[in-house]
Design an enzyme around this catalytic site. Structure first.
Site, PDB file in Angstrom:
ATOM      1  N   HIS A 148       0.836  -1.205   0.000  1.00  0.00           N
ATOM      2  CA  HIS A 148       0.000   0.000   0.000  1.00  0.00           C
ATOM      3  C   HIS A 148       0.873   1.258   0.000  1.00  0.00           C
ATOM      4  CE1 HIS A 148      -3.724   2.241   1.234  1.00  0.00           C
ATOM      5  NE2 HIS A 148      -2.808   3.079   1.709  1.00  0.00           N
ATOM      6  N   GLU A 149       1.794   1.320   0.955  1.00  0.00           N
ATOM      7  CA  GLU A 149       2.619   2.534   1.069  1.00  0.00           C
ATOM      8  C   GLU A 149       3.579   2.656  -0.117  1.00  0.00           C
ATOM      9  OE1 GLU A 149       1.507   4.618   3.097  1.00  0.00           O
ATOM     10  OE2 GLU A 149       0.356   3.261   4.385  1.00  0.00           O
TER      11      GLU A 149
HETATM   12 ZN    ZN Z   1      -3.088   5.151   1.899  1.00  0.00          ZN
END
Ligand code: ZN
Length: 501
Positions: free
Chosen positions: A264-265
């Site tokens: 995600h990051e």
């Molecule tokens: Zn996010």
């Protein structure tokens, strides 16, 4: 005009550098800073925020922008300089309405509030942060009132993270989405749940981190211009186009937490790392909105990272790294486990299907607080009641209730959450466009290759930074306005193969 433009850029570079220094202090605060340093860090951040605000709102900047406006409008709309003058004028008009004293007060308050939350959450002690949160709500209302003439009090707060979006628009889109989602969630959760116990078989921290780093590299995360550290709540922050940081948290008893928060990051980071270096040091050198940013984290976490093709490539090496835990688990069972749908309490752990219900209830609570219909003292119970109504479950305490997310304790109330669900909707919209240009993207994914997708996103989205508003980007990329159909189609196709829909 060239001299004036050069002077404007010099001044903006100073503001950018001050903001970068503040972001670095913020990153340190969330990763390595000792807990007793909160007050001094708050003073440092307040000084930087005040200096940045003073430099940006200097009347000389306003004068330069006025003088440059006709020049900016004479340039092609999508030229860097036209976009710089256009966006900076809008930011300036907003910034001069916010008094420096408010900025300093807010900056100091959010530092203390964040630190209090970091201690209150493990102690399940909402009372210790309730007064701070009340001050946050007051500050949020004060901020909105710097922009009189709004349609809804949340609009000025939403316009920061998602420029051009209004509470009424978002309520309508969320209403359409809810209508589609609720029956899907109901149908799936009435069926036998997937067995995700293999994900909790015990995974040593270092090996989890190493596996996540491998995929980050394959995605195209440049460790020469970025790094990963640990923090209680994963995030991405950028100090420059060549210095982008991500954080994760690791639980030995949950393989999916660090793995998918890393992907995600990394998605957020690829966006920042992909910005055209020509925009460095200007207000254009960052992602354009929280919704567009989140579309990228969700693309790389979910559309790619939770796809079957992706795991056809990576699962054998994951099994090799963790033979004791996964040797006897088939690819199909692993794929079902990482895409398990259930009515759960934690937003960041929620599956793709129920995730938006978590977001939409927070968005509604924010609107109710700002409208004065919900008081802070009643917030914990309102939270529990909404979870029971929307997800059919109730947290045993406030730890997984109102203390769950950092947002209201480190920022303002209003505009904090809608970007997540806008991001899900937009991720499918842009992925559909990428597939039209490169139909072989799924095939590349199943070989652990991401060049076509990453390259297309860089060319059509990342390199532009904040040159265009979210709605302009959606129009440029898809030829039409925001619509939920590709996202609903994506969910129905994927989960229709996993469950009877
Ligand atoms: Zn996010």
């Amino acid at each position: 005009m060239e001299n004036k433009l050069a002077e404007l850029k010099t001044r903006l570079q100073e503001v950018y550098n001050l903001n970068s220094a503040a972001a670095l202090l913020g990153w340190d605060q969330a990763t390595y800073m000792p807990p007793g340093s909160a007050a001094s860090r708050g003073r440092q951040l307040a000084t930087l925020a005040t200096l940045s605000q003073q430099k940006f709102t200097d009347p000389a900047v306003g004068k330069l922008l006025d003088e440059l406006q006709p020049y900016g409008e004479s340039l092609p709309y999508d030229s860097d300089d036209a976009a710089l003058i256009r966006k900076t004028r809008k930011d300036y008009a907003k910034a001069v309405k916010v008094p420096p004293a408010w900025v300093a007060k807010y900056s100091a308050h959010s530092t203390v509030s964040y630190q209090a939350w970091a201690q209150a959450r493990p102690a399940n002690d909402f009372k210790s942060v309730a007064d701070l949160l009340k001050t946050t709500l007051d500050l949020s209302r004060e901020y909105a009132d710097f922009f009189p003439g709004y349609e809804h009090i949340a609009d000025p707060l939403i316009d920061g993270p998602d420029p051009g979006m209004k509470a009424s628009d978002i309520r309508r889109v969320f209403g359409e989405l809810r209508e589609q989602l609720v029956p899907i969630v109901k149908t799936i959760t009435e069926q036998d749940p997937a067995d995700d116990s293999p994900l909790r078989a015990g995974y040593p921290e270092d090996e989890q981190l190493a596996f996540g780093m491998t995929i980050a590299k394959d995605y195209g995360f440049d460790f020469n211009r970025g790094r990963q550290d640990k923090s209680p709540h994963p995030f991405m922050t950028s100090f420059a186009i060549d210095d982008v940081r991500i954080t994760t948290r690791v639980q030995e008893g949950d393989l999916s937490d660090a793995l998918f928060s890393t992907l995600h990051e990394v998605g957020h980071a690829l966006y920042e790392l992909g910005i055209d270096p020509a925009l460095e040091g200007t207000p254009l050198a960052g992602g354009t909105s929280s919704g567009i940013h989140e579309s990228q984290s969700r693309t790389w976490e979910n559309i790619v990272g939770r796809s079957r093709g992706f795991w056809e490539h990576y699962y054998p090496s994951l099994q090799k790294q963790f033979p004791g835990q996964l040797a006897a688990v088939s690819l199909d069972d692993f794929y079902r486990a990482i895409n398990k749908v259930s009515r759960s309490l934690i937003r960041t752990d929620a599956d793709e299907v129920t995730y938006n219900l978590h977001v939409m209830l927070r968005f509604e609570l924010e609107l109710e607080m700002l409208e004065g219909k919900l008081e802070i003292k009643d917030l914990p119970e309102a939270w529990h009641a909404r979870y029971e109504a929307d997800l059919g479950i109730r947290a045993p305490s406030d730890v997984d209730g109102v203390l769950q997310d950092v947002h209201w304790y480190a920022g303002l109330i209003g505009g904090a959450f809608q970007g997540y669900t806008l991001g899900n909707i937009i991720s499918a919209l842009f992925y559909e466009a990428a597939l039209k240009a490169h139909p072989d993207i799924p095939q590349q994914t199943s070989q652990g290759k991401f060049v076509a997708l990453h390259g297309w996103l860089k060319e059509n989205l990342y390199r532009h930074g904040s040159k265009f508003t979210p709605n302009e980007l959606i129009e440029r990329i898809t030829g039409g306005p925001l619509r939920i159909e590709p996202y609903i189609g994506y969910l129905k196709t994927k989960y229709g193969e996993l469950y009877k829909l």
